[in-house]
Scaffold this motif. Structure first.
Motif, PDB file in Angstrom:
ATOM      1  N   ALA A  95       0.948  -1.298   0.049  1.00  0.00           N
ATOM      2  CA  ALA A  95      -0.037  -0.198  -0.026  1.00  0.00           C
ATOM      3  C   ALA A  95       0.845   1.232   0.119  1.00  0.00           C
ATOM      4  N   GLY A  96       2.235   1.111   0.175  1.00  0.00           N
ATOM      5  CA  GLY A  96       2.878   2.338   0.358  1.00  0.00           C
ATOM      6  C   GLY A  96       3.048   2.925  -0.957  1.00  0.00           C
ATOM      7  N   GLU A  97       2.739   2.227  -2.221  1.00  0.00           N
ATOM      8  CA  GLU A  97       2.802   3.055  -3.482  1.00  0.00           C
ATOM      9  C   GLU A  97       1.549   3.650  -3.900  1.00  0.00           C
ATOM     10  N   LEU A  98       0.332   3.821  -3.017  1.00  0.00           N
ATOM     11  CA  LEU A  98      -0.541   4.344  -3.348  1.00  0.00           C
ATOM     12  C   LEU A  98      -0.388   5.900  -3.230  1.00  0.00           C
ATOM     13  N   LYS A  99      -0.906   6.348  -4.548  1.00  0.00           N
ATOM     14  CA  LYS A  99      -0.626   7.834  -4.799  1.00  0.00           C
ATOM     15  C   LYS A  99      -2.232   8.518  -4.809  1.00  0.00           C
ATOM     16  N   PHE A 100      -3.037   7.945  -3.970  1.00  0.00           N
ATOM     17  CA  PHE A 100      -4.395   8.611  -4.275  1.00  0.00           C
ATOM     18  C   PHE A 100      -4.991   8.014  -2.784  1.00  0.00           C
ATOM     19  N   ASP A 101      -6.152   8.911  -2.688  1.00  0.00           N
ATOM     20  CA  ASP A 101      -6.984   8.383  -1.474  1.00  0.00           C
ATOM     21  C   ASP A 101      -7.709   7.004  -1.609  1.00  0.00           C
ATOM     22  N   GLY A 102      -7.549   6.100  -0.870  1.00  0.00           N
ATOM     23  CA  GLY A 102      -7.931   4.895  -0.931  1.00  0.00           C
ATOM     24  C   GLY A 102      -7.576   3.714  -0.295  1.00  0.00           C
ATOM     25  N   SER A 103      -7.660   2.483  -0.687  1.00  0.00           N
ATOM     26  CA  SER A 103      -7.202   1.469   0.126  1.00  0.00           C
ATOM     27  C   SER A 103      -6.561   0.438  -0.844  1.00  0.00           C
ATOM     28  N   PHE A 104      -5.559  -0.614  -0.371  1.00  0.00           N
ATOM     29  CA  PHE A 104      -5.075  -1.331  -1.166  1.00  0.00           C
ATOM     30  C   PHE A 104      -5.540  -2.591  -0.432  1.00  0.00           C
ATOM     31  N   SER A 105      -6.280  -3.648  -1.046  1.00  0.00           N
ATOM     32  CA  SER A 105      -6.791  -4.629  -0.455  1.00  0.00           C
ATOM     33  C   SER A 105      -6.335  -6.098  -0.984  1.00  0.00           C
ATOM     34  N   LEU A 106      -6.138  -7.292  -0.224  1.00  0.00           N
ATOM     35  CA  LEU A 106      -5.685  -8.651  -0.732  1.00  0.00           C
ATOM     36  C   LEU A 106      -6.762  -9.342  -0.275  1.00  0.00           C
ATOM     37  N   GLN A 107      -7.499 -10.267  -1.033  1.00  0.00           N
ATOM     38  CA  GLN A 107      -8.468 -11.063  -0.548  1.00  0.00           C
ATOM     39  C   GLN A 107      -8.337 -12.668  -1.232  1.00  0.00           C
ATOM     40  N   VAL A 108      -8.318 -13.254  -0.290  1.00  0.00           N
ATOM     41  CA  VAL A 108      -8.060 -14.971  -0.670  1.00  0.00           C
ATOM     42  C   VAL A 108      -9.252 -15.551  -0.369  1.00  0.00           C
ATOM     43  N   ARG A 109      -9.817 -16.603  -1.645  1.00  0.00           N
ATOM     44  CA  ARG A 109     -10.863 -17.213  -1.275  1.00  0.00           C
ATOM     45  C   ARG A 109     -10.353 -18.464  -1.973  1.00  0.00           C
ATOM     46  N   GLY A 110     -10.826 -19.630  -1.048  1.00  0.00           N
ATOM     47  CA  GLY A 110     -10.487 -21.061  -1.025  1.00  0.00           C
ATOM     48  C   GLY A 110     -11.528 -21.912  -0.759  1.00  0.00           C
ATOM     49  N   LYS A 111     -11.171 -23.164  -1.183  1.00  0.00           N
ATOM     50  CA  LYS A 111     -12.166 -24.346  -0.950  1.00  0.00           C
ATOM     51  C   LYS A 111     -11.669 -25.278   0.140  1.00  0.00           C
ATOM     52  N   GLY A 112     -10.755 -24.819   0.727  1.00  0.00           N
ATOM     53  CA  GLY A 112     -10.064 -25.850   1.986  1.00  0.00           C
ATOM     54  C   GLY A 112     -10.458 -25.437   3.164  1.00  0.00           C
ATOM     55  N   PRO A 113      -9.945 -25.814   4.364  1.00  0.00           N
ATOM     56  CA  PRO A 113     -10.199 -25.479   5.773  1.00  0.00           C
ATOM     57  C   PRO A 113     -10.403 -23.668   5.743  1.00  0.00           C
ATOM     58  N   VAL A 114      -9.690 -23.174   5.045  1.00  0.00           N
ATOM     59  CA  VAL A 114      -9.831 -21.580   5.366  1.00  0.00           C
ATOM     60  C   VAL A 114     -10.460 -21.060   4.040  1.00  0.00           C
ATOM     61  N   LEU A 163     -11.699 -17.951   3.386  1.00  0.00           N
ATOM     62  CA  LEU A 163     -11.649 -16.417   3.089  1.00  0.00           C
ATOM     63  C   LEU A 163     -10.620 -15.886   3.996  1.00  0.00           C
ATOM     64  N   MET A 164      -9.703 -15.174   3.528  1.00  0.00           N
ATOM     65  CA  MET A 164      -8.890 -14.143   4.417  1.00  0.00           C
ATOM     66  C   MET A 164      -8.650 -12.969   3.671  1.00  0.00           C
ATOM     67  N   VAL A 165      -8.796 -11.770   4.141  1.00  0.00           N
ATOM     68  CA  VAL A 165      -8.829 -10.347   3.707  1.00  0.00           C
ATOM     69  C   VAL A 165      -7.861  -9.719   4.619  1.00  0.00           C
ATOM     70  N   ALA A 166      -6.962  -8.772   4.072  1.00  0.00           N
ATOM     71  CA  ALA A 166      -6.084  -7.732   4.539  1.00  0.00           C
ATOM     72  C   ALA A 166      -6.219  -6.493   3.916  1.00  0.00           C
ATOM     73  N   ASP A 167      -6.354  -5.380   4.238  1.00  0.00           N
ATOM     74  CA  ASP A 167      -6.351  -4.076   3.610  1.00  0.00           C
ATOM     75  C   ASP A 167      -5.811  -2.970   4.475  1.00  0.00           C
ATOM     76  N   CYS A 168      -5.001  -1.976   3.556  1.00  0.00           N
ATOM     77  CA  CYS A 168      -4.521  -0.876   4.254  1.00  0.00           C
ATOM     78  C   CYS A 168      -4.761   0.397   3.327  1.00  0.00           C
ATOM     79  N   THR A 169      -5.124   1.352   4.167  1.00  0.00           N
ATOM     80  CA  THR A 169      -5.506   2.682   3.448  1.00  0.00           C
ATOM     81  C   THR A 169      -4.055   3.400   3.207  1.00  0.00           C
ATOM     82  N   ASN A 170      -4.198   4.545   2.428  1.00  0.00           N
ATOM     83  CA  ASN A 170      -2.965   5.329   2.154  1.00  0.00           C
ATOM     84  C   ASN A 170      -2.676   6.358   3.506  1.00  0.00           C
ATOM     85  N   GLN A 171      -3.632   6.346   4.343  1.00  0.00           N
ATOM     86  CA  GLN A 171      -3.380   6.805   5.756  1.00  0.00           C
ATOM     87  C   GLN A 171      -2.901   5.874   6.767  1.00  0.00           C
ATOM     88  N   GLY A 172      -2.546   4.631   6.413  1.00  0.00           N
ATOM     89  CA  GLY A 172      -2.036   3.796   7.342  1.00  0.00           C
ATOM     90  C   GLY A 172      -2.831   2.788   8.030  1.00  0.00           C
TER      91      GLY A 172
END
Length: 304
Positions: A61-80, A82-91
């Motif tokens: 997210a450190g490369e964000l040059k705008f107001d917004g967020s960077f998110s990563l989302q993992v969707r799978g068919k195993g025991p896990v 869903l996993m989600v993580a995000d970070c805004t340009n404000q930290g």
């Protein structure tokens, strides 16, 4: 590299290697990542993968040059599933995982945790009237870092090197750190290194490969000392750090807007015996309660 600035834990330090123009971020997380992982008391294999995802989001997210967020989302068919993580340009960072209770985890490899699945990378500027951009890649590799490297290679065609580490300290609190190095163009669109100059890239990757987990996580060595040790021959230039902190963006207003999006029948199904509706944020585990006499007015409010 000369800097008397103290770089606190829970921050991302941008830097540049002047010899080649390669750019990167060095992220370290302490209380922020511990709060995310301990809030839901995840089993260790899930905590480690979610922690890795939060570190990835925080660094990239450190490369964000705008107001917004960077998110990563993992969707799978195993025991896990869903996993989600995000970070805004404000930290503000947050993370969440959904998994099958009581499931066995044969290993901490992402394939064993999530099975066949996808990794979605999203740049969201919708809060300020901008566009949302998304890229998707299949889960390939032993770790989420491997999957992100595949994403940059295939979808972005950006040369990227990464090293991340996560552990519990002697008190049982989670700590993490990582370095990302990329061959990104500058603001004028100029390439950092000649694409035929393999030596500069190879040299940076060899140096990155020598960093230890203890150097990444700290706290015995500060961030700038580690960068100087690794890349002093490359002439390291550092930039002001981005302060990071656990920060959920949930609110009563956001959940009220969700309620307005349901039909009367769907709202009725959600109501408890006393007519109220409760909603719990998956990220921070905070519960919001809407009393029966307020639900009607919420549904009839003008949508903006």
């Amino acid at each position: 590299m000369s800097s008397a600035e103290h770089v606190p834990i829970d921050s991302s330090r941008p830097f540049q290697l002047d010899r080649t123009g390669l750019r990167g971020r060095f992220v370290r997380l302490g209380p922020a990542i511990d709060e995310i992982l301990e809030r839901h008391a995840y089993p260790d294999p899930i905590a480690r993968s979610l922690g890795e995802l939060v570190l990835l989001a925080s660094a990239l997210a450190g490369e964000l040059k705008f107001d917004g967020s960077f998110s990563l989302q993992v969707r799978g068919k195993g025991p896990v599933t869903l996993m989600v993580a995000d970070c805004t340009n404000q930290g503000a960072i947050r993370g969440y995982a959904s998994f099958e209770q009581g499931a066995d985890f044969p290993s901490e490899e992402i394939g064993d945790l999530c099975g066949d699945g996808l990794l979605a990378v999203t740049l969201d500027q919708s809060a300020v009237g901008g566009e949302t951009q998304q890229g998707i890649v299949e889960l390939e590799g032993a770790s989420l870092t491997d999957c992100m490297l595949t994403y940059f290679q295939r979808s972005q065609q950006v040369r990227t090197g990464m090293r991340f580490a996560l552990k519990r300290d002697i008190d049982g609190s989670w700590q993490g750190g990582g370095i990302v190095v990329q061959a990104l163009p500058d603001e004028g669109g100029n390439a950092p290194i000649d694409i035929t100059d393999e030596d500069g890239w190879r040299r940076a990757m060899v140096l990155l490969g020598t960093v230890t987990d203890d150097e990444l996580i700290g706290p015995a060595l500060d961030v700038d000392t580690v960068l100087h040790r690794l890349f002093h021959e490359e002439i390291v230039r550092v930039y002001p750090p981005l302060q990071l902190a656990h920060g959920c963006r949930c609110s009563a207003e956001r959940f009220a807007a969700v309620i307005r999006g349901f039909s009367a029948e769907e709202v009725s199904d959600m109501q408890q015996q006393d007519g109220s509706i409760t909603a719990t944020c998956q990220f921070c585990n905070r519960t919001y309660r809407f009393e029966a006499d307020s639900i009607g007015s919420i549904r009839h409010q003008t949508r903006h």
